[in-house]
Design a protein around this motif. Sequence first.
Motif, mmCIF file in Angstrom:
data_model
loop_
_atom_site.group_PDB
_atom_site.id
_atom_site.type_symbol
_atom_site.label_atom_id
_atom_site.label_comp_id
_atom_site.label_asym_id
_atom_site.label_seq_id
_atom_site.Cartn_x
_atom_site.Cartn_y
_atom_site.Cartn_z
ATOM 1 N N CYS A 134 37.848 -86.259 -9.870
ATOM 2 C CA CYS A 134 39.134 -85.734 -10.313
ATOM 3 C C CYS A 134 39.339 -84.395 -9.619
ATOM 4 C CB CYS A 134 39.159 -85.535 -11.822
ATOM 5 S SG CYS A 134 39.227 -87.070 -12.767
ATOM 6 N N ARG A 135 40.513 -84.214 -9.072
ATOM 7 C CA ARG A 135 40.883 -82.945 -8.442
ATOM 8 C C ARG A 135 41.866 -82.242 -9.373
ATOM 9 N NH1 ARG A 135 45.549 -81.896 -5.042
ATOM 10 N NH2 ARG A 135 45.297 -79.899 -3.945
ATOM 11 N N LEU A 136 41.473 -81.071 -9.885
ATOM 12 C CA LEU A 136 42.336 -80.270 -10.739
ATOM 13 C C LEU A 136 42.895 -79.135 -9.891
ATOM 14 C CD1 LEU A 136 40.353 -81.794 -12.672
ATOM 15 C CD2 LEU A 136 40.560 -79.833 -14.217
ATOM 16 N N TYR A 137 44.208 -78.996 -9.851
ATOM 17 C CA TYR A 137 44.774 -77.956 -8.998
ATOM 18 C C TYR A 137 45.849 -77.182 -9.745
ATOM 19 C CZ TYR A 137 48.562 -81.366 -7.985
ATOM 20 O OH TYR A 137 49.604 -82.265 -8.073
ATOM 21 N N THR A 138 45.876 -75.891 -9.439
ATOM 22 C CA THR A 138 46.839 -74.975 -10.021
ATOM 23 C C THR A 138 47.332 -74.061 -8.909
ATOM 24 O OG1 THR A 138 47.194 -73.376 -11.812
ATOM 25 C CG2 THR A 138 45.066 -73.300 -10.700
ATOM 26 N N LEU A 139 48.002 -72.988 -9.247
ATOM 27 C CA LEU A 139 48.539 -72.082 -8.231
ATOM 28 C C LEU A 139 47.404 -71.502 -7.402
ATOM 29 C CD1 LEU A 139 51.062 -70.543 -7.124
ATOM 30 C CD2 LEU A 139 50.491 -68.729 -8.769
ATOM 31 N N ASN A 140 47.361 -71.874 -6.107
ATOM 32 C CA ASN A 140 46.408 -71.325 -5.139
ATOM 33 C C ASN A 140 44.948 -71.576 -5.511
ATOM 34 O OD1 ASN A 140 48.575 -70.422 -3.724
ATOM 35 N ND2 ASN A 140 48.135 -68.249 -3.904
ATOM 36 N N ASP A 141 44.661 -72.620 -6.252
ATOM 37 C CA ASP A 141 43.272 -72.871 -6.622
ATOM 38 C C ASP A 141 43.098 -74.339 -6.980
ATOM 39 O OD1 ASP A 141 40.624 -72.371 -7.075
ATOM 40 O OD2 ASP A 141 40.896 -71.315 -8.977
ATOM 41 N N GLU A 142 41.864 -74.834 -6.842
ATOM 42 C CA GLU A 142 41.548 -76.194 -7.237
ATOM 43 C C GLU A 142 40.052 -76.315 -7.473
ATOM 44 O OE1 GLU A 142 41.240 -78.785 -3.226
ATOM 45 O OE2 GLU A 142 43.222 -77.889 -3.561
ATOM 46 N N ILE A 143 39.669 -77.258 -8.352
ATOM 47 C CA ILE A 143 38.266 -77.569 -8.600
ATOM 48 C C ILE A 143 38.111 -79.080 -8.593
ATOM 49 C CG2 ILE A 143 37.720 -75.474 -9.890
ATOM 50 C CD1 ILE A 143 38.120 -77.002 -12.459
ATOM 51 N N TYR A 144 36.856 -79.556 -8.431
ATOM 52 C CA TYR A 144 36.584 -80.977 -8.320
ATOM 53 C C TYR A 144 35.533 -81.361 -9.361
ATOM 54 C CZ TYR A 144 38.296 -79.285 -3.855
ATOM 55 O OH TYR A 144 39.014 -78.635 -2.890
ATOM 56 N N ILE A 145 35.772 -82.468 -10.048
ATOM 57 C CA ILE A 145 34.874 -82.936 -11.101
ATOM 58 C C ILE A 145 34.498 -84.379 -10.797
ATOM 59 C CG2 ILE A 145 34.592 -83.344 -13.570
ATOM 60 C CD1 ILE A 145 36.928 -81.288 -13.933
ATOM 61 N N ARG A 146 33.218 -84.651 -10.710
ATOM 62 C CA ARG A 146 32.779 -86.020 -10.452
ATOM 63 C C ARG A 146 32.912 -86.846 -11.720
ATOM 64 N NH1 ARG A 146 27.103 -86.905 -7.610
ATOM 65 N NH2 ARG A 146 26.305 -86.420 -9.681
ATOM 66 N N GLY A 180 32.565 -106.047 -14.248
ATOM 67 C CA GLY A 180 33.132 -107.100 -13.409
ATOM 68 C C GLY A 180 34.273 -106.590 -12.560
ATOM 69 N N THR A 181 35.491 -107.058 -12.889
ATOM 70 C CA THR A 181 36.663 -106.677 -12.089
ATOM 71 C C THR A 181 37.429 -105.496 -12.687
ATOM 72 O OG1 THR A 181 38.027 -108.294 -13.244
ATOM 73 C CG2 THR A 181 36.913 -109.027 -11.215
ATOM 74 N N THR A 182 36.949 -104.926 -13.792
ATOM 75 C CA THR A 182 37.630 -103.784 -14.410
ATOM 76 C C THR A 182 36.688 -102.592 -14.481
ATOM 77 O OG1 THR A 182 36.996 -104.395 -16.654
ATOM 78 C CG2 THR A 182 39.050 -105.332 -15.800
ATOM 79 N N PHE A 183 37.268 -101.429 -14.676
ATOM 80 C CA PHE A 183 36.447 -100.225 -14.780
ATOM 81 C C PHE A 183 37.113 -99.242 -15.728
ATOM 82 C CE2 PHE A 183 39.522 -99.031 -11.538
ATOM 83 C CZ PHE A 183 39.825 -97.718 -11.860
ATOM 84 N N ASN A 184 36.287 -98.321 -16.236
ATOM 85 C CA ASN A 184 36.748 -97.168 -17.006
ATOM 86 C C ASN A 184 36.121 -95.922 -16.401
ATOM 87 O OD1 ASN A 184 36.471 -99.532 -19.238
ATOM 88 N ND2 ASN A 184 38.222 -98.209 -19.676
ATOM 89 N N GLY A 185 36.939 -94.903 -16.220
ATOM 90 C CA GLY A 185 36.454 -93.652 -15.646
ATOM 91 C C GLY A 185 36.738 -92.479 -16.566
ATOM 92 N N LEU A 186 35.885 -91.453 -16.485
ATOM 93 C CA LEU A 186 36.067 -90.273 -17.313
ATOM 94 C C LEU A 186 35.631 -89.034 -16.544
ATOM 95 C CD1 LEU A 186 36.695 -89.013 -20.126
ATOM 96 C CD2 LEU A 186 34.253 -89.267 -20.644
ATOM 97 N N CYS A 187 36.540 -88.069 -16.439
ATOM 98 C CA CYS A 187 36.198 -86.752 -15.902
ATOM 99 C C CYS A 187 36.129 -85.783 -17.084
ATOM 100 C CB CYS A 187 37.244 -86.272 -14.904
ATOM 101 S SG CYS A 187 37.228 -87.173 -13.347
ATOM 102 N N ALA A 188 35.009 -85.107 -17.241
ATOM 103 C CA ALA A 188 34.830 -84.176 -18.352
ATOM 104 C C ALA A 188 34.093 -82.947 -17.853
ATOM 105 C CB ALA A 188 34.053 -84.841 -19.491
ATOM 106 N N THR A 189 34.521 -81.779 -18.316
ATOM 107 C CA THR A 189 33.890 -80.538 -17.854
ATOM 108 C C THR A 189 34.248 -79.400 -18.787
ATOM 109 O OG1 THR A 189 33.569 -79.104 -15.925
ATOM 110 C CG2 THR A 189 35.815 -79.786 -16.404
ATOM 111 N N ASN A 190 33.509 -78.316 -18.680
ATOM 112 C CA ASN A 190 33.872 -77.045 -19.290
ATOM 113 C C ASN A 190 34.619 -76.266 -18.210
ATOM 114 O OD1 ASN A 190 33.556 -76.054 -21.919
ATOM 115 N ND2 ASN A 190 32.082 -74.518 -21.287
ATOM 116 N N LEU A 191 35.911 -76.047 -18.368
ATOM 117 C CA LEU A 191 36.710 -75.384 -17.334
ATOM 118 C C LEU A 191 36.201 -73.966 -17.091
ATOM 119 C CD1 LEU A 191 40.318 -76.501 -18.351
ATOM 120 C CD2 LEU A 191 38.940 -77.371 -16.459
ATOM 121 N N PRO A 192 36.322 -73.455 -15.868
ATOM 122 C CA PRO A 192 35.911 -72.073 -15.606
ATOM 123 C C PRO A 192 36.685 -71.088 -16.484
ATOM 124 C CG PRO A 192 36.315 -73.254 -13.557
ATOM 125 C CD PRO A 192 36.811 -74.140 -14.660
#
Length: 1297
Positions: free
Chosen positions: A770-782, A789-801
């Motif tokens: 997941c790419r989180l972006y704001t004014l003049n800044d961005e962070i990346y979370i795996r 099978g043919t479906t997936f579920n994804g979750l990006c979770a973090t403690n924001l700076p």
Amino acid sequence: MQNCIYVFQFEFTGSNLNSGEPYTIKESPSTSGLFTLLSTNENYTISYGQLSNVKFQFGQSSFTASLIDMNGNNVTSITVTAPVCEPLPYPLELHGNYIGRTYVDSGNLIEYAGVFGFDFRLNKSYTSSLTVTCDPFYCQLAPYTSSYVFVLVGYGIPITSQTLSNNFTIKFRSSQNQITTWTGSSLISVPEISIELTTFPLPDTNVPAPGSSTLQIVVSKPYGTIIKTISDVVYFNNYTFIQEIPGGPLYNQPSPYPIFSSSPTSFSYTVDEKETYLLYNIDGTNGAFRNLDSWIFSAFDTSSGTYIITTRAVPKNIGVVTGTYQSATIQLRYMLSPLMNKNFQLENLGNPITPFATPGDTIPPVIDKILYYPLQNCSVLVQIWATDLESGLHRFELFDLYTIYAASTISNPQYQSSVISSGIFEAILESKGQPLLNFDVKAYDNVGNVGVLEGPSKTLSLPLDQFPCTVPKSQYFPSNIFDKFLFLFNEYNSSTEGMVNTLFINFTQPMDKNSKIYLIFDHNRFTQIPGQYDHFLQMWAIDFVIPMNPTGLEIFYSLSYPDTSITSVALNRIVGASSKLTVNVDIGDRMPPIVISLEKLQTGFGYKLLIEDSINGLKNGEVRIQSSIESDPYLYKFTPQTSEKDPKMDSYEFQIPTTLYSVCNSDITFQLVYVKLVDNGDQVSIYDKGVSMESDFPVINPLYNIVMDKSWDLEFICTVPANDVLPPTITDVYDPTYNSVDVGQEYRFWKYAFEGSDPSGLSTKQNVYCRLYTLNDEIYIRAEMSVQGTTFNGLCATNLPYGWGQGLMQGTFRVSIHGVTDVLFNMAGFENTDIIFSTTMDYNTPYIDGYYPITTRGGALTIKGHKIGPIDPTNGDVVQVKVSPGKEVNSPFVMYDTTFVSCTLVVTEILPPTGSQTFYVTVIKNNISSNILPISSSRQRGSPFPLPPTTIQPTSCPGTPPCNGPDHGSCTNKGCVCTSSYRGNDCSDKIIPNNPPKTDGDKPTSNSTTEIPTEGGGSITVTSLISVIALNEINYKGESVKNHSLSNWKLTNTSDVNANIITSVYSLTIVNDPIVKTNISVQIQFYRDETIIEFAGQELRMYPSSLKYSIDIGEYKFAQSLNTLQLIMSVGISTSDDEIGSCITQEIGNTTESDSEFYKLQINDHSLYGRFIKRGIVDNNIRALSSTIQTSIDDNSKSNSIQSLIAINIPHYSESVLIDPDFSILLDSQPAQDKDDSICTAKSDKGLSKSQLAGIIIGCIAFAAIVAISIAYVLYKRKRAVHFQKKLKKLTNINKQ
């Protein structure tokens, strides 16, 4: 003729200065001085100024300084005195000389040079009036540190035959052009020798290297010999570096590896105008990115080069919305200021972009004033008052070393047009141990305009020109600047492990206790090992590690503090032999592991590498194999231990699971792209797509024996192409709970869920971000991905700076997803532009997140954080610090007033001795409490000085007679040393012979049952159970952040049951990280007879019938760098005694026989005795370890069985840990009922209460199962807070006094 140059600083005061017009200072009789007004107060009645470049004649010691007003009138004059300007003596008289060697070391590359010391008995520095030359060599004067003048002599590049001449001349030249010469041999008296050399070429970027070449040369042997390498690394004999061979042929073969590329012409952009920002939409057609890899991004003004967004590395797959690894379509969005009015470039994302705004923002930020406050730990608090009323403030850059961002360093921002327009910005700058060479402070706004402080600061403070902890320099120096200088160990003499050592230093002159000093062993990388003042020992201490098997007879190093560096060669003359680190090993090893041969697997699909490191042995390795259709390679991490290989030489196979490619679109090529090998002396070899570099420095190529070209490619044939080029579909799972996050508190948790499908199936191998972006800044979370099978579920979770997104008043940020891949490796990205997230900030509640070191002796405590200030005492603002021994609400506490408060830190009044290593603090501002922060105080280290000789008094050993007589043990100065049949501090406990324990085939659990005869012909059955049950990760607060229940063991090895030492080995792997898997091995050994073993540099006696657990834990991926581990062992004993009338007790203490702790669980007169060595092998070095008992005797509900959980505390490490506890069953001479803290069912005063019956429930005599133990551990955790208060009772009493 002038000969001395000085700098002077002045303070001048007077009400007539308040006109605001500039005043200057001039000197006479000279007029060379350059005046700078440094700072004033608000009304200009007090000012600081500096007069530099003041030139003195020989013999001059004073001058007249005049204050001149704006009309050129002399307001006042004073006489200024200074050290007399003295000429350099001529000729310089030599009272002794010294020749030594030095070198610059970066792994395998060493630059040798000479150090020549000349004792001219000078008593001051002549830096400005003395120069030195030594043709045909290069040389320079070392900093003045004693009466010796040291000259560093180096060799030119390229090496020529002239460079190796036997003689040269050193010329000392004064400012009067007076020359003193010294001619001598550049070579120590060593005859010419014939040496066989093998060169290992370093390849140019991204090209294969040719093999080695061997030749004979004859050289005179300078010092050890020189040389700095350009393109070749050369060794001889036992890997001692000697000579460079000229570069050889250019390697111009085409690279066999695909290289990331970006096509500028493939990009276009559009702009969406939002209320507070512009959303730039960057679109790249198919092929905009090729051969995906990590890429570099920045945004900069094309005319000035000023960075609007600073350079950062972007993970591979970021930006991809469709396509493949080989050719991808890109879509990225950036939030930029609506006032951008410059042509700017988004690096790797097309051609320069024409600004949207006209006229936009052309006005730079204004820095109104700057204040600096010296802090402990060699740091400075900086406060910046700044304003930008247009595009808003973005960041500050200080001294070309530090960057602080406006959104995270302000406590009370003023917003205008939704951007930060003004405020006080505050940060703590930690010294990097180097002198400051640039004193600029720059403010950047959101469009890249740059502002600096114009004119004098109105803070009435001097500008920062060095950190306050800098050891002061003087042109005068004593004959020795060191009062004490000693190493804990002066000799390295182990060929099997590294050595942990400490340097202790004191100075002859008073020094700021906050001063930091540094040791440097790798001078090329300038890797500094910091040390600081030890208040217990009242001297400076630097802890460091010497890797195993260093080369040479002495280890070269430098001692450094800001502005000064002293080599060990110079120190040998200044302080003598105590400065030497000598080496006493048979063979030194600087050669890293190398690959002897490379093969394609005959069975299976992959590679086989034969790896050799004949001296130190291989410690670990990493291999990556990449396919032509995937952005993420296969990653293989391995060690000889986990692979059951010989570390000196063995082969390793790396298989590619071809079943993953049963559905394919085309043929697939696999390439060996990366090999990194590390030996036990931490020597490193790297091959990275043809480049052998580590941290921008060249290292040995482990594949130098192999020409890496396309003949090594592996080809997978796709027999039935699927022809599926469609990417997976992605949709978000909207959860409004996390639409807004408070980023000003400790808990700043945010998450984002998404899902999707693909008819061909989903790949789990590729990283999704997941790419989180704001004014003049961005962070990346795996993202964490779950595929069904043919479906997936994804979750990006973090403690924001902390403070993230607060560059905009609304805290706006957006999210995109990249890297979702199907089994055919078609890639997808996604962004729901309708969903906008935001962050908030509560500026009234303090948040604390760090502190400066404090010892158990107490003292002022400095706590770091945010929003602590500013305060105005005239308005009744109050900040206090609450100190408590526990985190519980009802814990006793003491309130302390503060002596200094700012936005980012608070300093308390003096705290008394803590009595405990851990306590808890809360900052309370105007009755609003911060979070709770644990403080770990440091304990006193051992003194490096030998104890004064004392008359040894006869030791009074325990027992009657001492040690219970010679049949039991002998009394020594250290205490009782028991015979092989007895244990305990008084040798009263008899070892019960027993048969080898039963080991569980599924887990490392030993169950021992022993029948012990009793009076009257009966017997008692004693059963013990020992197991390894959990591995827990602990954060710096002492909280468990990740628990690993250890199950699913595999029995990997057993020995003959009739052997003298019976061995069983168990192993398992825990998945703590998608990449790093942690391997754990437990070896259980039963000793039939007494045996002497060695562990962690210490001899240990294994008694008959004792059981030893050797536990080896491999690499572990810690969540944070401050986290540690706890290995939990369950130990228990039960007897067949009737519970009525039985007693249990638990003892803890230190052994006299070894540096160990013991834990004893006793039922009546039988006990289980565990010995825990206070040291272990951590990252191949001996390190101190500790263990703690996790349960109380009150936790046991029966009096004929007792169980405890013991935690072995493991420090943060990188590679591996080895620990070695052992256990015995004893017959006690003193029954449990006679001991004070025992629990007996038959005694009313010691009976179990109802509350005690709620403790850990243990099964019957056979201990039920390990499952019950795990449940008991959970139950125990619930009781831990109460138990912890008991442990801290002493601290509580102190706080109540």
